[in-house]
Design an enzyme around this catalytic site. Structure first.
Site, PDB file in Angstrom:
ATOM      1  N   ASP A 100      14.771 -65.385  94.753  1.00 21.45           N
ATOM      2  CA  ASP A 100      14.079 -66.571  94.255  1.00 21.45           C
ATOM      3  C   ASP A 100      14.700 -67.814  94.918  1.00 21.45           C
ATOM      4  O   ASP A 100      14.801 -67.863  96.145  1.00 21.45           O
ATOM      5  CB  ASP A 100      14.174 -66.593  92.722  1.00 21.45           C
ATOM      6  CG  ASP A 100      13.397 -67.729  92.065  1.00 21.45           C
ATOM      7  OD1 ASP A 100      12.165 -67.641  91.985  1.00 21.45           O
ATOM      8  OD2 ASP A 100      14.041 -68.707  91.638  1.00 21.45           O
ATOM      9  N   TYR A 212      13.918 -77.916  91.591  1.00 25.85           N
ATOM     10  CA  TYR A 212      12.494 -78.081  91.899  1.00 25.85           C
ATOM     11  C   TYR A 212      12.174 -79.539  92.222  1.00 25.85           C
ATOM     12  O   TYR A 212      11.402 -79.821  93.146  1.00 25.85           O
ATOM     13  CB  TYR A 212      11.648 -77.627  90.701  1.00 25.85           C
ATOM     14  CG  TYR A 212      11.624 -76.140  90.499  1.00 25.85           C
ATOM     15  CD1 TYR A 212      10.643 -75.354  91.086  1.00 25.85           C
ATOM     16  CD2 TYR A 212      12.577 -75.509  89.703  1.00 25.85           C
ATOM     17  CE1 TYR A 212      10.605 -73.981  90.897  1.00 25.85           C
ATOM     18  CE2 TYR A 212      12.552 -74.139  89.507  1.00 25.85           C
ATOM     19  CZ  TYR A 212      11.563 -73.381  90.103  1.00 25.85           C
ATOM     20  OH  TYR A 212      11.537 -72.020  89.927  1.00 25.85           O
ATOM     21  N   HIS A 268       8.643 -59.853  90.146  1.00 19.22           N
ATOM     22  CA  HIS A 268       9.543 -60.858  90.715  1.00 19.22           C
ATOM     23  C   HIS A 268      11.008 -60.497  90.483  1.00 19.22           C
ATOM     24  O   HIS A 268      11.871 -60.854  91.285  1.00 19.22           O
ATOM     25  CB  HIS A 268       9.232 -62.215  90.068  1.00 19.22           C
ATOM     26  CG  HIS A 268      10.019 -63.346  90.620  1.00 19.22           C
ATOM     27  ND1 HIS A 268       9.784 -63.890  91.860  1.00 19.22           N
ATOM     28  CD2 HIS A 268      11.055 -64.067  90.104  1.00 19.22           C
ATOM     29  CE1 HIS A 268      10.620 -64.892  92.084  1.00 19.22           C
ATOM     30  NE2 HIS A 268      11.410 -65.011  91.041  1.00 19.22           N
TER      31      HIS A 268
END
Length: 287
Positions: A100, A212, A268
């Site tokens: 990730d 982010y 994921h």
């Protein structure tokens, strides 16, 4: 396993360590919203295979320092943290494994500092050029990335994810993984990590989300070429609910010595759900 604190890039990172001190160094980089614990199924098997394993809490996470401000979480700074870990370990080169957002840091290192890497393995994270192109051209990926846009809002994401003893955050982990992937004890471990105090007493979740925000607002230095020269293994759980599998092949096509492995039944959270297979692939690749 041993717990240590390492000074790097003007901050202190918490690092879980295992394996022989003279073994080849492997650095395991977790993603959002995990911490070193996300590699709990990999650390001991890699150490038993003879590797010197370091699994840090990356900046902003769990026991590591949490500098304030979005600008503290650019990829350039995140990558420099890992170069500093290599320096602290006394090695010129290491192998890096990232999942990730940890995979994002691994891509950055492979593009900008291939001279510091033996080999790279990335789990469910595409090359940045492929991600950028896909977000512009594939509505399905745009829809799956809605949460990244939501995280750009001030304060609201942190407030919402903390509600009901972190119920939205733990529900996300279980809804996006195969049944049984995250036990009740696992989720308690994550709740403790998310609740660690950060700048001004706010929980670590704020600095975790800053990753982010920094990616959108503070673009990293872009190398001249998008090609990756260091050998790179890309492992992809095909049932990922956040990242479409069509990004995997174009990513590996940008690597001179790349290898792609799809795990058909994994999501994921591939290193949790297919731990034995992932461990075998990593050991074989890094040897």
């Amino acid at each position: 396993m041993q717990s240590a604190f390492i000074q790097t890039n003007h901050l202190r990172l918490h690092v879980m360590q295992a394996g022989p001190p003279d073994g080849p160094l492997v650095i395991l980089l977790h993603g959002f919203p995990e911490f070193w614990y996300g590699w709990r199924h990999q650390i001991e098997p890699l150490a038993a295979a003879g590797f010197r394993v370091w699994a840090p809490d990356q900046r902003g996470y769990n026991l590591s320092d949490k500098p304030p401000g979005v600008e503290s979480y650019t990829l350039d700074r995140l990558g420099a943290d890992i170069l500093g870990l290599m320096d602290a370990a006394g090695v010129q080169k290491a192998s890096v494994v990232g999942h990730d957002w940890g995979g994002g840091v691994a891509w950055w290192l492979a593009l900008n500092h291939p001279e510091r890497l033996h080999r790279v393995a990335i789990l469910n994270m595409p090359h940045f050029r492929v991600l950028s192109h896909t977000l512009r051209t594939r509505p399905r990926q745009m829809l799956r990335s809605w949460y990244a846009a939501f995280f750009q809002l001030p304060n609201l994401p942190e407030w919402l994810l903390r509600r009901g003893n972190w119920w939205p955050a733990t529900r996300m982990l279980r809804r996006t993984s195969n049944p049984g992937t995250f036990s009740d004890d696992d989720l308690n471990q994550y709740r403790r990590a998310w609740s660690r105090p950060g700048p001004t007493g706010s929980p670590a979740l704020r600095t975790m989300i800053h990753w982010y925000r920094a990616f959108v607002r503070k673009h990293p230095f872009r190398p001249r070429s998008p090609r990756v020269r260091v050998p790179l293994l890309l492992i992809w759980g095909r049932r990922d609910s956040a990242l479409i599998p069509e990004m995997a092949r174009p990513s590996i096509d940008l690597c001179d010595g790349g290898k792609l492995v799809f795990l058909e039944e994994a999501t994921h959270w591939v290193q949790h759900e297919a731990a034995d297979r992932v461990n075998s692939l990593l050991i074989g690749w890094m040897r």
